[in-house]
Write a protein that holds these residues in place. Structure first.
Motif, short mmCIF file in Angstrom:
data_model
loop_
_atom_site.label_atom_id
_atom_site.label_comp_id
_atom_site.label_asym_id
_atom_site.label_seq_id
_atom_site.Cartn_x
_atom_site.Cartn_y
_atom_site.Cartn_z
N PHE A 6 0.81 -1.21 0.00
CA PHE A 6 0.00 0.00 0.00
C PHE A 6 0.85 1.26 0.00
CE2 PHE A 6 -2.13 -3.48 2.08
CZ PHE A 6 -3.34 -3.53 1.39
N CYS A 8 0.80 4.97 0.86
CA CYS A 8 0.01 5.81 1.76
C CYS A 8 0.79 7.08 2.11
CB CYS A 8 -0.29 5.08 3.07
SG CYS A 8 -1.12 3.50 2.88
N PRO A 15 -3.75 9.27 8.41
CA PRO A 15 -3.74 9.16 6.95
C PRO A 15 -4.16 10.48 6.32
CG PRO A 15 -5.05 7.40 7.93
CD PRO A 15 -4.70 8.37 9.02
N SER A 56 -7.58 2.51 -4.19
CA SER A 56 -8.50 1.98 -3.19
C SER A 56 -9.31 3.03 -2.48
CB SER A 56 -7.72 1.19 -2.14
OG SER A 56 -6.65 0.49 -2.69
N ASP A 59 -6.67 7.96 0.29
CA ASP A 59 -5.40 7.94 1.01
C ASP A 59 -4.63 6.63 0.86
OD1 ASP A 59 -7.01 6.37 2.59
OD2 ASP A 59 -6.97 7.71 4.32
N SER A 60 -4.96 5.82 -0.18
CA SER A 60 -4.26 4.56 -0.37
C SER A 60 -4.32 4.08 -1.82
CB SER A 60 -4.87 3.48 0.54
OG SER A 60 -4.23 2.26 0.37
N THR A 62 -3.16 0.59 -3.88
CA THR A 62 -2.72 -0.78 -3.67
C THR A 62 -2.01 -1.30 -4.92
OG1 THR A 62 -4.64 -1.16 -2.26
CG2 THR A 62 -3.49 -3.11 -3.09
#
Length: 130
Positions: A6, A8, A15, A56, A59-60, A62
């Motif tokens: 991930f 981030c 986050p 995703s 804040d992410s 993948t």
């Protein structure tokens, strides 16, 4: 590798949103397939290495089914461009600078290894070490 990692970004342990448009600027030249409904990209490097990329949440990002030096180099560019960290479940959190450690949530900073890695090769070694 077929597990999820991930990308981030954190600020004061919380986050924070990633610059999705900057991520697309880096990744779009490598896109060979996409599904806008699921926010999925399939990327391929010049070395014909591939990875699945899922946007995703705000804040992410993948990465899945990734591998090879070209993908790891691309991942390093994404991390630099987004001023982000890489969270490897069950493994290290990869940061770009020692001072980034202070931005992480306490659980990532204190309970899991934190490794400084700036290049694709360094990131690959950090992941494989755990």
């Amino acid at each position: 590798m077929s597990f999820d990692i991930f990308v981030c970004r954190f600020d004061n342990g919380e986050p924070t949103s990633l610059d999705v448009s900057a991520a697309h600027e880096v990744l779009d030249p490598y896109v060979v397939a996409q599904d806008r409904r699921t926010n999925f990209l399939q990327v391929r490097t010049a070395e014909r290495e591939e990875a699945g990329v899922f946007f995703s949440s705000p804040d992410s990002i993948t990465f899945n089914r990734f591998g090879g030096g070209g993908i790891m180099d691309l991942l390093a560019v994404v991390l630099r461009r987004l001023d982000a960290v890489l969270v490897v479940p069950g493994g290290p959190t990869v940061i770009q600078r020692d001072e980034d450690r202070d931005l992480l949530p306490a659980a990532l900073r204190d309970e899991w290894p934190v490794v400084v890695a700036r290049t694709g090769a360094e990131i690959d070694r950090a992941i494989r070490a755990f």
